[in-house]
Each structure stands twice: as structure tokens, then as C-alpha cells.
Design a protein around this motif. Sequence first.
Motif, PDB file in Angstrom:
ATOM      1  N   GLU A  89      11.972-115.977  69.558  1.00  0.00           N
ATOM      2  CA  GLU A  89      12.476-117.345  69.565  1.00  0.00           C
ATOM      3  C   GLU A  89      11.555-118.270  68.771  1.00  0.00           C
ATOM      4  O   GLU A  89      12.010-119.143  68.039  1.00  0.00           O
ATOM      5  N   ASN A  90      10.234-118.056  68.925  1.00  0.00           N
ATOM      6  CA  ASN A  90       9.237-118.862  68.227  1.00  0.00           C
ATOM      7  C   ASN A  90       8.187-117.936  67.625  1.00  0.00           C
ATOM      8  O   ASN A  90       7.095-117.768  68.189  1.00  0.00           O
TER       9      ASN A  90
ATOM     10  N   ARG B 141      13.021-109.468  67.509  1.00  0.00           N
ATOM     11  CA  ARG B 141      13.490-110.837  67.696  1.00  0.00           C
ATOM     12  C   ARG B 141      12.367-111.675  68.300  1.00  0.00           C
ATOM     13  O   ARG B 141      11.506-111.171  69.030  1.00  0.00           O
TER      14      ARG B 141
ATOM     15  N   ASP C 237      16.761-116.581  61.171  1.00  0.00           N
ATOM     16  CA  ASP C 237      17.262-117.046  62.464  1.00  0.00           C
ATOM     17  C   ASP C 237      16.193-116.697  63.521  1.00  0.00           C
ATOM     18  O   ASP C 237      15.057-117.112  63.391  1.00  0.00           O
ATOM     19  N   GLU C 238      16.528-115.926  64.537  1.00  0.00           N
ATOM     20  CA  GLU C 238      15.530-115.493  65.523  1.00  0.00           C
ATOM     21  C   GLU C 238      15.242-113.999  65.407  1.00  0.00           C
ATOM     22  O   GLU C 238      14.681-113.384  66.319  1.00  0.00           O
TER      23      GLU C 238
ATOM     24  N   ARG D 295       3.923-110.472  72.957  1.00  0.00           N
ATOM     25  CA  ARG D 295       4.869-111.385  73.626  1.00  0.00           C
ATOM     26  C   ARG D 295       4.130-112.349  74.533  1.00  0.00           C
ATOM     27  O   ARG D 295       4.439-113.546  74.591  1.00  0.00           O
TER      28      ARG D 295
END
Length: 289
Positions: A125-126, A123, A25-26, A177
Motif C-alpha cells: 500500500e505504501n 503488493r 498502483d499498489e 512488512r
Amino acid sequence: MDERAALALLSGRVAGAGDDCAVFDESLLTTDMLHETTDFPDGTTRYTAGWRAVAASLSDVAAMGGAASAAVAIYAAPAFDEDELTAFVEGASDVCESVAAEYVGGDLDTHEEFTAATTVLGRAENPVLRSGASPGEAICVTGTLGRSAAALRLFERGDDARANELFRFSPRVAAGRAIGQQATAMMDSSDGLARSLHQLADASECGMRVSETLPIDESVTEVADDPDEAHELGVFFGEDFELVFTVPEDDLETVQENSPVAVTRIGTVVEDSVALDGDRLPDRGFTHG
């Protein structure tokens, strides 16, 4: 078989293997194991060991462009000493706090040598994989190279205070990040710059040409006997946990402006082979076992 052969054996049998973290998932999940005889030289404090053990796993999250959430650790030793155990947990907690994560506990066990096994949850997102580099892109690294090699030399010389300071590296979570917004492929340099370049090239099915001046840490020049040894320590030793990544030429300036740590362009992605200053760069670096 050695570590690399074992990883190659498992790569086709474990879904998602091959990057710094597993992705589901993320969420990001990673784990590492460090031993006293191979990872913690004589003179390493338990505080530094706790910091470094957890930082190694935090670095994996950074290499995926992720944010770190929480860490746990297994602490194993022949006997439990109150001061040593407390110092280990303080180091683990402090490095988590430095990247806005939380140390949430772990497990204790007896073992013939001091050993730490850590797991970090993060975590993204991409998430940035190792497999997205394309010819024409810039190759970059964060920070400087060779700090851990310099630390080892200082441990050997009995300068434990300075060596412990160098050994407590800063996981590049914030940089990851920021860089991850534009990076096409990324990993950390735990196995050394040379091996990292080969791993990125293999995953992305391309080549790497490194021709720029490398950002060798000033501590390396302090401990090396000559420029050739400084080059060896900076390029092949490993255990620095800096980020090695590729980025489109048009995005390089943005990455350098947005990263909270220095980003140095060291070369260009090409069609095939890995070379430094026109000569083949050996696939050599840090290997467990």
C-alpha cells in the motif's frame, strides 16, 4: 561497461528505475537472473539453486515493505535432468511457501550453462523507497552479515552440506512488512553492506555514519583467517539479502519490538559522505559482469 554503468545509463530512460522493485498502483514487480559460473559455486544443489534464485526476487519485495504474491522462473540448462529439474522446482516452491507466496511455474530452455531467471509479483500500500532517509535517523540492518561469504569459503573447502544450508537464506518479507510501517528508506544488502549504504545515501542525498558494532554472522568467524578478513566478508562481500534501512529515532524501539527477526542499529544518517568508525567507507561490493 559493467553492471553499475549499465544501470546508470538506463536509469534516466526507464520510468521507476532505481529501487528494488518497480511500483505500479499498489503492485510490486521484480526480476533477477543468476548463472552457474557467477552465482552457484560447485557443490550447490539444484534445490538450493531454486530456493536462492526465487529468494533473491522475494527479497526485492521485502525491501519495499511489500507482501509477496507469486513467483515464476525460467530454468535453462545444457540438458534437462529429471532429478535436477524436480529439485529446483521444490526449492522454488518451498521458499515461496515460507513467505506465504506461491510458485506458479515459468519456462524451460536450453543454454550453455545452468541459468535461472525469476520474477516475483507483490503488493504494498505504501512501498518504502530508497530516497526517504533524513539526517538524524537511525541506520539499521536485519539479521547478520556474511553468511553467503562463509558459504562460498565452505564450498571451496568441500563442506557442501553446511554451505548449501547457509546459501538458503530466508527472504525478510515478514520483517519488511513490519519494518516498512516506520522505515523511511530501505533496500536489501544483495550488493553488500557498504554498497547498500552508498546507494541509500545517493538516493536520499545524504550521508551515512556507521559506528556501532556490526552483526557479523558467527559462520564468518569460523571461516575467516583473522578479524580483518571477517570484516571484509561481512561488509563488502554481499549476497546476504538482509534489509538495510533508516528509521526515525523515536520509532527505533517500536521497529525492534515488532520485527520477527533481530534488528541492529549500526549508525546514524548525516548530511554527507559515508564513513565507518570515522574513516571513509569505500563504495565497494558485489557486481555482476
